[in-house]
Scaffold this motif. Structure first.
Motif, PDB file in Angstrom:
ATOM      1  N   GLY A  35      21.792  10.456  34.652  1.00  0.00           N
ATOM      2  CA  GLY A  35      22.452   9.522  34.216  1.00  0.00           C
ATOM      3  C   GLY A  35      23.870   9.826  34.315  1.00  0.00           C
ATOM      4  N   ARG A  36      24.848   9.260  33.457  1.00  0.00           N
ATOM      5  CA  ARG A  36      26.144   9.655  33.663  1.00  0.00           C
ATOM      6  C   ARG A  36      26.462  10.586  32.615  1.00  0.00           C
ATOM      7  NH1 ARG A  36      27.540   7.466  38.249  1.00  0.00           N
ATOM      8  NH2 ARG A  36      27.076   5.166  38.228  1.00  0.00           N
ATOM      9  N   PRO A 114      41.043  24.179  41.009  1.00  0.00           N
ATOM     10  CA  PRO A 114      41.904  23.284  41.354  1.00  0.00           C
ATOM     11  C   PRO A 114      40.980  22.582  42.761  1.00  0.00           C
ATOM     12  CG  PRO A 114      43.010  25.319  41.389  1.00  0.00           C
ATOM     13  CD  PRO A 114      41.687  25.667  40.873  1.00  0.00           C
ATOM     14  N   MET A 115      40.040  23.310  43.301  1.00  0.00           N
ATOM     15  CA  MET A 115      39.639  22.696  44.575  1.00  0.00           C
ATOM     16  C   MET A 115      38.409  21.521  43.971  1.00  0.00           C
ATOM     17  SD  MET A 115      38.720  25.827  47.090  1.00  0.00           S
ATOM     18  CE  MET A 115      38.882  27.428  46.482  1.00  0.00           C
ATOM     19  N   PHE A 116      37.847  22.024  43.016  1.00  0.00           N
ATOM     20  CA  PHE A 116      36.672  21.166  42.302  1.00  0.00           C
ATOM     21  C   PHE A 116      37.551  19.964  41.852  1.00  0.00           C
ATOM     22  CE2 PHE A 116      33.866  25.076  41.756  1.00  0.00           C
ATOM     23  CZ  PHE A 116      33.271  25.017  42.754  1.00  0.00           C
ATOM     24  N   LEU A 117      38.513  20.267  41.049  1.00  0.00           N
ATOM     25  CA  LEU A 117      39.256  18.843  40.719  1.00  0.00           C
ATOM     26  C   LEU A 117      39.888  17.971  41.783  1.00  0.00           C
ATOM     27  CD1 LEU A 117      41.228  20.722  37.781  1.00  0.00           C
ATOM     28  CD2 LEU A 117      39.428  19.116  37.413  1.00  0.00           C
ATOM     29  N   MET A 123      36.760  11.671  44.888  1.00  0.00           N
ATOM     30  CA  MET A 123      35.697  10.771  44.650  1.00  0.00           C
ATOM     31  C   MET A 123      36.265   9.572  43.793  1.00  0.00           C
ATOM     32  SD  MET A 123      32.208  13.138  44.179  1.00  0.00           S
ATOM     33  CE  MET A 123      32.991  14.632  43.927  1.00  0.00           C
ATOM     34  N   VAL A 124      36.962   9.712  42.847  1.00  0.00           N
ATOM     35  CA  VAL A 124      37.427   8.944  41.803  1.00  0.00           C
ATOM     36  C   VAL A 124      38.105   7.869  42.389  1.00  0.00           C
ATOM     37  CG1 VAL A 124      38.878   8.312  39.808  1.00  0.00           C
ATOM     38  CG2 VAL A 124      37.008  10.154  39.774  1.00  0.00           C
ATOM     39  N   SER A 138      36.198  12.285  30.664  1.00  0.00           N
ATOM     40  CA  SER A 138      35.134  12.953  30.759  1.00  0.00           C
ATOM     41  C   SER A 138      34.483  13.573  32.120  1.00  0.00           C
ATOM     42  CB  SER A 138      34.138  12.769  29.679  1.00  0.00           C
ATOM     43  OG  SER A 138      33.624  11.650  30.228  1.00  0.00           O
ATOM     44  N   TYR A 139      34.762  12.641  33.124  1.00  0.00           N
ATOM     45  CA  TYR A 139      33.985  12.812  34.256  1.00  0.00           C
ATOM     46  C   TYR A 139      34.388  14.349  34.987  1.00  0.00           C
ATOM     47  CZ  TYR A 139      33.522  11.942  39.355  1.00  0.00           C
ATOM     48  OH  TYR A 139      32.957  12.047  40.776  1.00  0.00           O
TER      49      TYR A 139
END
Length: 173
Positions: A35-36, A114-117, A123-124, A138-139
């Motif tokens: 889900g989300r 920072p790489m994951f962010l 993606m956003v 929260s994403y």
């Protein structure tokens, strides 16, 4: 003879089949319908970043693009959303691989945040360009969850490399 510390042993080279198997398992975990739920880590990004840092000559942007397209297809996301994010993640991880190998796994975790962010921000942005709504702050919790999982994932993925090919009590390593 004194027992050696596991962290001071020389690692065997990673087997390519194990790298691909771990990426496929991570892909399967991404396909699990959660889900989300906020804070669920992007398993594929985590494993991809790990192997891009540990094996930069074997896993790179091509693998990121391929698995990103598979995630886009499997999740019904905007085509190229995950592919773009994973290519940028692989590029950053490959670029910092030699530097990050000097750090402990805990210090590496702080460097990969920072790489994951950046990957999640991409993606956003793609979602927003496609007309979706902002998923909320929260994403971005999944990046922090991935960082918390970096240390156990490092030991799990390196475990097969600690095993000697043949056991010899007279061999020092």
């Amino acid at each position: 003879m004194q027992p050696t510390n596991r962290s001071s042993r020389i690692l065997l080279p990673a087997r390519l089949w194990f790298i691909h198997l771990s990426l496929l398992v991570a892909l399967g975990l991404v396909y699990v319908p959660t889900g989300r739920l906020p804070g669920v880590p992007d398993w594929l990004a985590l494993v991809l970043a790990f192997w891009c840092i540990r094996e930069p000559l074997r896993i790179g942007m091509g693998a990121g693009f391929f698995f990103g397209l598979l995630v886009d297809i499997g999740q019904g996301a905007a085509m190229g959303q995950h592919a773009l994010a994973y290519v940028v993640l692989a590029y950053l991880a490959n670029g910092l691989a030699r530097r990050l190998m000097w750090f402990t796994a805990l210090q590496q975790a702080l460097h990969v945040l920072p790489m994951f962010l950046v990957a999640q921000t991409l993606m956003v942005v793609v979602r927003l360009i496609a007309g979706a709504e902002f998923p909320g702050w929260s994403y971005f919790l999944s990046s922090f969850t991935s960082v918390l999982l970096w240390l156990p994932m490092t030991y799990l993925l390196l475990l097969p490399q600690y095993q000697p090919v043949e056991r010899d009590d007279n061999r020092p390593i």
